[in-house]
Design an enzyme around this catalytic site. Structure first.
Site, mmCIF file in Angstrom:
data_model
loop_
_atom_site.group_PDB
_atom_site.id
_atom_site.type_symbol
_atom_site.label_atom_id
_atom_site.label_comp_id
_atom_site.label_asym_id
_atom_site.label_seq_id
_atom_site.Cartn_x
_atom_site.Cartn_y
_atom_site.Cartn_z
ATOM 1 C CG HIS A 114 -2.011 -1.028 1.151
ATOM 2 N ND1 HIS A 114 -3.059 -0.983 0.248
ATOM 3 C CD2 HIS A 114 -2.197 -2.168 1.868
ATOM 4 C CE1 HIS A 114 -3.842 -2.037 0.420
ATOM 5 N NE2 HIS A 114 -3.342 -2.764 1.396
ATOM 6 N NE ARG A 139 1.183 -4.313 3.764
ATOM 7 C CZ ARG A 139 0.075 -3.810 4.333
ATOM 8 N NH1 ARG A 139 -0.811 -4.631 4.901
ATOM 9 N NH2 ARG A 139 -0.139 -2.504 4.352
ATOM 10 C CG ASP A 172 18.645 -10.827 -4.297
ATOM 11 O OD1 ASP A 172 18.824 -11.731 -3.444
ATOM 12 O OD2 ASP A 172 18.589 -11.059 -5.523
ATOM 13 C CD GLU A 186 -4.289 -9.303 3.225
ATOM 14 O OE1 GLU A 186 -4.179 -8.082 3.383
ATOM 15 O OE2 GLU A 186 -3.741 -9.935 2.294
ATOM 16 C CG ASP A 246 -7.392 -6.045 3.149
ATOM 17 O OD1 ASP A 246 -8.031 -5.444 2.271
ATOM 18 O OD2 ASP A 246 -6.210 -5.780 3.411
#
Length: 264
Positions: free
Chosen positions: A52, A77, A91, A156, A182
């Site tokens: 988000h 996230r 990475d 969710e 959610d």
């Protein structure tokens, strides 16, 4: 980032594996300055939001560098359950990932596989990115990453709730994260996690997770709500965010000013 010859070790993963209590904060502003402030304050887990929040790989790396001299553990996230996105996040130097919208055991297995080098997964091996130390500390990282990277998936949807027992059986999954807003919205109760049907679904996930070897995580609407969740057995709770904290402080000061000088 690892110092030369330093062994890769993720203290947050080991604490959560033992179901200790850690407090987290969202980093959603793509700001290394906010990241540095929150880390200096002593937040345990800094959750950089690429789902988000307006983060990309370069802003992620700026924040990881800002966190580098502090003890807070950077978890990201991910934007989606996508092996390429996860590979780039790891990475860059993240110590773990939260994978959103994981609804089945097979999707959970895919999330874990994206985080693990073969033969345990499908993560591409490269000693040259930031995480292995630009090829100056590669084996200390590469040899330990499968054990130290934290993998968490989000619950969710009602589908995820209905498959929670199977999801919790996935080897290599460390914890599950309940996304109450959610979940409520997916169940037809828009932004209302207090609805009794949603609360029953959350309770099912809580009970199943607390009986398993996985840790339980979620958000909270402040420290009082976080305390209540910790007391229910949650190990990681995120009660605030960089943008929300700044917004609340600004709004409070504006209101105080207006109350002081109502006729200005």
């Amino acid at each position: 980032m690892l110092r030369l010859n330093e062994e890769f070790y993720n203290p947050a993963k080991h604490l959560l594996r033992n179901k200790k209590k850690l407090m987290g904060a969202w980093l959603q502003m793509a700001s290394p300055f906010a990241a540095e402030i929150f880390a200096k304050a002593g937040v345990d887990v800094l959750m950089i939001d690429m789902e988000h929040g307006p983060n990309d790989i370069l802003s992620l790396m700026d924040q990881l560098r800002a966190l580098g001299r502090f003890d807070g553990i950077p978890i990201v996230r991910a934007p989606w359950n996508d092996m390429v996105a996860v590979k780039r996040i790891l990475d860059a130097g993240a110590y773990g990932v939260l994978i959103p919208y994981v609804n089945t055991q097979e999707e959970a297995r895919s999330a874990v596989a994206a985080c693990k080098y073969p033969p345990l997964g499908v993560r591409g091996v490269a000693p040259s990115p930031r995480a292995p130390g630009w090829n100056m500390n590669s084996m200390n990282y590469l040899a330990r990453a499968n054990d130290e990277i934290l993998v968490m998936t989000a619950v969710e949807t009602l589908e995820a709730v209905e498959h929670i027992e199977e999801i919790l059986q996935v080897e290599g999954l460390d914890g599950v994260f309940i996304g109450p807003m959610d979940l409520a919205t997916s169940m037809g109760h828009f932004c209302d996690p207090s609805h009794e049907e949603v609360q029953a679904a959350i309770q099912r996930v809580e009970e199943a997770t607390l009986k398993s070897d996985k840790f339980l995580a979620s958000v909270a609407g402040g420290m009082d709500a976080a305390k209540e969740k910790f007391e229910r057995g949650y190990s990681l709770v995120i009660p605030f965010a960089d943008g929300g904290t700044l917004g609340a402080a600004a709004k409070r000061n504006v209101e105080l000013f207006q109350a002081m000088f109502p006729e200005r």
